[in-house]
Design an enzyme around this catalytic site. Structure first.
Site, mmCIF file in Angstrom:
data_model
loop_
_atom_site.group_PDB
_atom_site.id
_atom_site.type_symbol
_atom_site.label_atom_id
_atom_site.label_comp_id
_atom_site.label_asym_id
_atom_site.label_seq_id
_atom_site.Cartn_x
_atom_site.Cartn_y
_atom_site.Cartn_z
ATOM 1 N N ASP A 32 0.826 -1.208 0.000
ATOM 2 C CA ASP A 32 0.000 0.000 0.000
ATOM 3 C C ASP A 32 0.862 1.261 0.000
ATOM 4 O O ASP A 32 1.372 1.681 1.044
ATOM 5 C CB ASP A 32 -0.897 -0.015 1.242
ATOM 6 C CG ASP A 32 -1.777 1.217 1.330
ATOM 7 O OD1 ASP A 32 -2.332 1.472 2.409
ATOM 8 O OD2 ASP A 32 -1.895 1.927 0.316
ATOM 9 N N ASP A 217 -1.674 5.622 -5.007
ATOM 10 C CA ASP A 217 -2.065 4.785 -3.869
ATOM 11 C C ASP A 217 -2.459 3.381 -4.320
ATOM 12 O O ASP A 217 -3.607 3.122 -4.686
ATOM 13 C CB ASP A 217 -3.240 5.460 -3.137
ATOM 14 C CG ASP A 217 -3.646 4.681 -1.898
ATOM 15 O OD1 ASP A 217 -4.539 5.152 -1.170
ATOM 16 O OD2 ASP A 217 -3.075 3.589 -1.665
#
Ligand SMILES: Cc1cc(CN)n(C)n1
Length: 326
Positions: A32, A217
């Site tokens: 992430d 992201d």
């Protein structure tokens, strides 16, 4: 040193999971770039919470060391969260190894993580300033390993079918076509953040004066943009409308969707072909778009819906984001 690890599709197709070995125990983790904590399901959770997950058992690792009195607590943009205790252990990602990596062992996780049986936790790859550990924030895997890497980079090459690769320490030129365009990143935000002041729909370009900054992201599935951009896009899709029951824009799956592109800095337009816009089916004839609103928040989130169409380089020494077609 370099490391390469495959990303494989999770059943829900909304995330990419990669095998990570911690103290000799293998877990499938969600890499992430929008957060900065490495946390895992642990055997401190109840068996109901653990379910089908792999859970890290500190007592079975000969190299685990508890950080006495340290804790973490996290909540993500989608409302999910985790909290627990902290230690260090040896973490190996595709051959790239950090011996004293802070690992955060969940003693509580939100229902979204319990029900997502594919993800045993996350590897945060944003900047360490965002790490949640108290009383002392800890460094990310990338920060810890950067000086050992052949090049101070990691790359994400995520594919449309949910597979792909993350690589540490090398830029594999066989994975992209054309030029790799680099954009300065505002690391002070803690994110891989950059400006994005224009977009195009069906090949027609629109400039904006009020665009919010954007972040790359990999832990977000969708492309979450300022409302005016989302409304402009779906105004070109006759059957599209905002459906509050599913929480986003949907349209007839039979639509011939226009291409969409959004700027990454000043010299790269990241394109999604119309055929690649749909995120998921809602029912036999209705589809849910990968382009959705950020509900007016102060950042635009370039998640997998965009990133999977490109080769992405995260350059940790010069704080640059590289993008190329593939
Ligand atoms: C678990 C998780 C991670 C992210 C993105 N950083 N979201 C939105 N949810």
């Amino acid at each position: 040193e370099t490391g390469e690890v495959a990303a494989t599709p999770a059943d829900n197709g909304a995330e990419y999971l990669s095998p990570v070995t911690i103290g000799g125990q293998k877990l499938n983790l969600n890499f992430d770039t929008g957060s900065s904590d490495l946390w895992v399901f642990s055997t401190a959770l109840t068996s109901a919470e653990i379910g089908q997950h792999s859970a890290f058992n500190p007592s079975k690792s000969s190299t685990y060391k508890e950080l006495d009195g340290y804790s973490f607590s996290l909540s993500y943009g989608d409302g999910s969260g985790a909290a627990g205790v902290v230690g260090t252990d040896t973490v190996d990602i595709g051959g790239a190894t950090v011996t004293r990596q802070a690992i955060e062992l969940a003693t509580s996780v939100s229902s979204a993580f319990v029900s997502d049986a594919d993800s045993d936790g996350l590897v945060g790859l944003a900047f360490s300033t965002l790490n949640s550990v108290s009383p002392t924030p800890q460094k990310t895997f990338f920060d810890n390993i950067m000086s050992e890497l052949a090049q101070p980079v990691f790359t994400a090459s995520l594919d449309l079918d949910g597979s792909g690769t993350y690589e540490f320490g090398t830029i594999d030129s066989s994975k992209f076509t054309g030029d790799l365009e680099f954009t300065p990143v505002n690391a002070a935000s803690g994110f891989w953040q950059f400006d994005s002041s224009c977009y195009s729909i069906g090949g027609k370009t629109y400039n904006r004066t009020n665009a919010t900054p954007a972040i790359a992201d990999t832990g977000t599935s969708l492309l979450l943009l300022d409302p005016e951009v989302v409304q402009a896009y779906y105004s070109q899709v006759p059957s599209a409308n905002y459906d509050s029951t599913v929480g986003g824009y949907t349209y007839d799956c039979s639509e011939n969707l226009p291409d969409f592109a959004v700027a990454v800095g000043d010299n790269y337009m990241a394109n999604i072909p119309g055929s690649g816009i749909t995120f998921s089916p809602v029912d036999s004839k209705t589809c849910f778009g990968g382009i959705q609103s950020n509900s007016g928040s102060d950042v635009q989130i370039f998640g997998d819906a965009l990133l999977k169409h490109h080769f992405v380089v995260f350059h940790g020494e010069s704080n640059l984001l590289g993008m190329a077609a593939k």
